[in-house]
Scaffold this motif. Structure first.
Motif, PDB file in Angstrom:
ATOM      1  N   ASP A  85       0.807  -1.217   0.000  1.00 55.86           N
ATOM      2  CA  ASP A  85       0.000   0.000   0.000  1.00 55.86           C
ATOM      3  C   ASP A  85       0.842   1.270   0.000  1.00 55.86           C
ATOM      4  O   ASP A  85       0.465   2.263  -0.600  1.00 55.86           O
ATOM      5  CB  ASP A  85      -0.942   0.011   1.211  1.00 55.86           C
ATOM      6  N   ASP A  86       1.987   1.233   0.658  1.00 56.04           N
ATOM      7  CA  ASP A  86       2.821   2.431   0.764  1.00 56.04           C
ATOM      8  C   ASP A  86       4.023   2.423  -0.176  1.00 56.04           C
ATOM      9  O   ASP A  86       4.926   3.251  -0.044  1.00 56.04           O
ATOM     10  CB  ASP A  86       3.297   2.610   2.207  1.00 56.04           C
ATOM     11  N   ALA A  87       4.047   1.529  -1.158  1.00 57.64           N
ATOM     12  CA  ALA A  87       5.221   1.386  -2.032  1.00 57.64           C
ATOM     13  C   ALA A  87       5.543   2.677  -2.780  1.00 57.64           C
ATOM     14  O   ALA A  87       6.693   3.127  -2.783  1.00 57.64           O
ATOM     15  CB  ALA A  87       5.019   0.237  -3.016  1.00 57.64           C
ATOM     16  N   ALA A  88       4.564   3.279  -3.415  1.00 61.84           N
ATOM     17  CA  ALA A  88       4.820   4.493  -4.200  1.00 61.84           C
ATOM     18  C   ALA A  88       5.301   5.636  -3.300  1.00 61.84           C
ATOM     19  O   ALA A  88       6.243   6.351  -3.647  1.00 61.84           O
ATOM     20  CB  ALA A  88       3.563   4.902  -4.962  1.00 61.84           C
ATOM     21  N   GLU A  89       4.676   5.789  -2.157  1.00 65.31           N
ATOM     22  CA  GLU A  89       5.074   6.854  -1.233  1.00 65.31           C
ATOM     23  C   GLU A  89       6.491   6.618  -0.713  1.00 65.31           C
ATOM     24  O   GLU A  89       7.286   7.556  -0.603  1.00 65.31           O
ATOM     25  CB  GLU A  89       4.081   6.937  -0.075  1.00 65.31           C
ATOM     26  N   ARG A  90       6.834   5.388  -0.387  1.00 65.72           N
ATOM     27  CA  ARG A  90       8.181   5.087   0.110  1.00 65.72           C
ATOM     28  C   ARG A  90       9.228   5.337  -0.970  1.00 65.72           C
ATOM     29  O   ARG A  90      10.309   5.843  -0.680  1.00 65.72           O
ATOM     30  CB  ARG A  90       8.262   3.647   0.609  1.00 65.72           C
ATOM     31  N   MET A  91       8.913   5.005  -2.222  1.00 70.53           N
ATOM     32  CA  MET A  91       9.870   5.268  -3.296  1.00 70.53           C
ATOM     33  C   MET A  91      10.038   6.776  -3.492  1.00 70.53           C
ATOM     34  O   MET A  91      11.147   7.259  -3.686  1.00 70.53           O
ATOM     35  CB  MET A  91       9.431   4.593  -4.595  1.00 70.53           C
ATOM     36  N   ARG A  92       8.951   7.515  -3.413  1.00 69.23           N
ATOM     37  CA  ARG A  92       9.031   8.970  -3.550  1.00 69.23           C
ATOM     38  C   ARG A  92       9.878   9.568  -2.438  1.00 69.23           C
ATOM     39  O   ARG A  92      10.749  10.392  -2.684  1.00 69.23           O
ATOM     40  CB  ARG A  92       7.634   9.598  -3.539  1.00 69.23           C
ATOM     41  N   ARG A  93       9.656   9.116  -1.203  1.00 70.58           N
ATOM     42  CA  ARG A  93      10.416   9.644  -0.065  1.00 70.58           C
ATOM     43  C   ARG A  93      11.888   9.265  -0.120  1.00 70.58           C
ATOM     44  O   ARG A  93      12.716   9.928   0.483  1.00 70.58           O
ATOM     45  CB  ARG A  93       9.814   9.155   1.252  1.00 70.58           C
TER      46      ARG A  93
END
Length: 118
Positions: A85-93
């Motif tokens: 669920d948080d993959a895209a956000e973690r990659m962005r961060r």
């Protein structure tokens, strides 16, 4: 019976960001993430779209699970994978400057990253 598996979210800081970016830097893993961006898929479906040997695909899926970017759930003999669920956000961060609060315009917002796979 369904069993969900996945790695816990990685820690924060530069070391965790580098580890995450290393996990997605491989062209095969990037292709797997691209397939899973379209929704959950079983290994056989991923294999059709990412034509590598089964043992190599398994290795890359494990690396993505360990990075916490994908999760796996078992359906009998089948294993389904999906983006965490948080993959895209973690990659962005994980991108340089994102942790320090650099705005999205500075990071190239609106530009699409493209990776070619040989």
């Amino acid at each position: 019976m369904t069993e969900a598996r996945g790695a816990p979210a990685a820690g924060s800081g530069p070391g965790a960001a580098v580890a995450l970016l290393q996990a997605v830097s491989d062209p095969v893993r990037w292709s797997v993430l691209d397939v899973l961006a379209g929704g959950p898929a079983c290994v056989c479906t991923i294999q059709e779209q990412v034509p590598v040997a089964a043992n190599l695909l398994s290795y890359h899926l494990r690396a993505l699970r360990e990075a916490g970017l994908v999760t796996a759930s078992r359906r009998g003999r089948w294993v389904d994978y999906r983006l965490a669920d948080d993959a895209a956000e973690r990659m962005r961060r994980a991108l340089p400057g994102a942790v320090a609060g650099t705005d999205a315009a500075h990071l190239g917002a609106g530009r699409r990253l493209e990776v070619s796979v040989p």
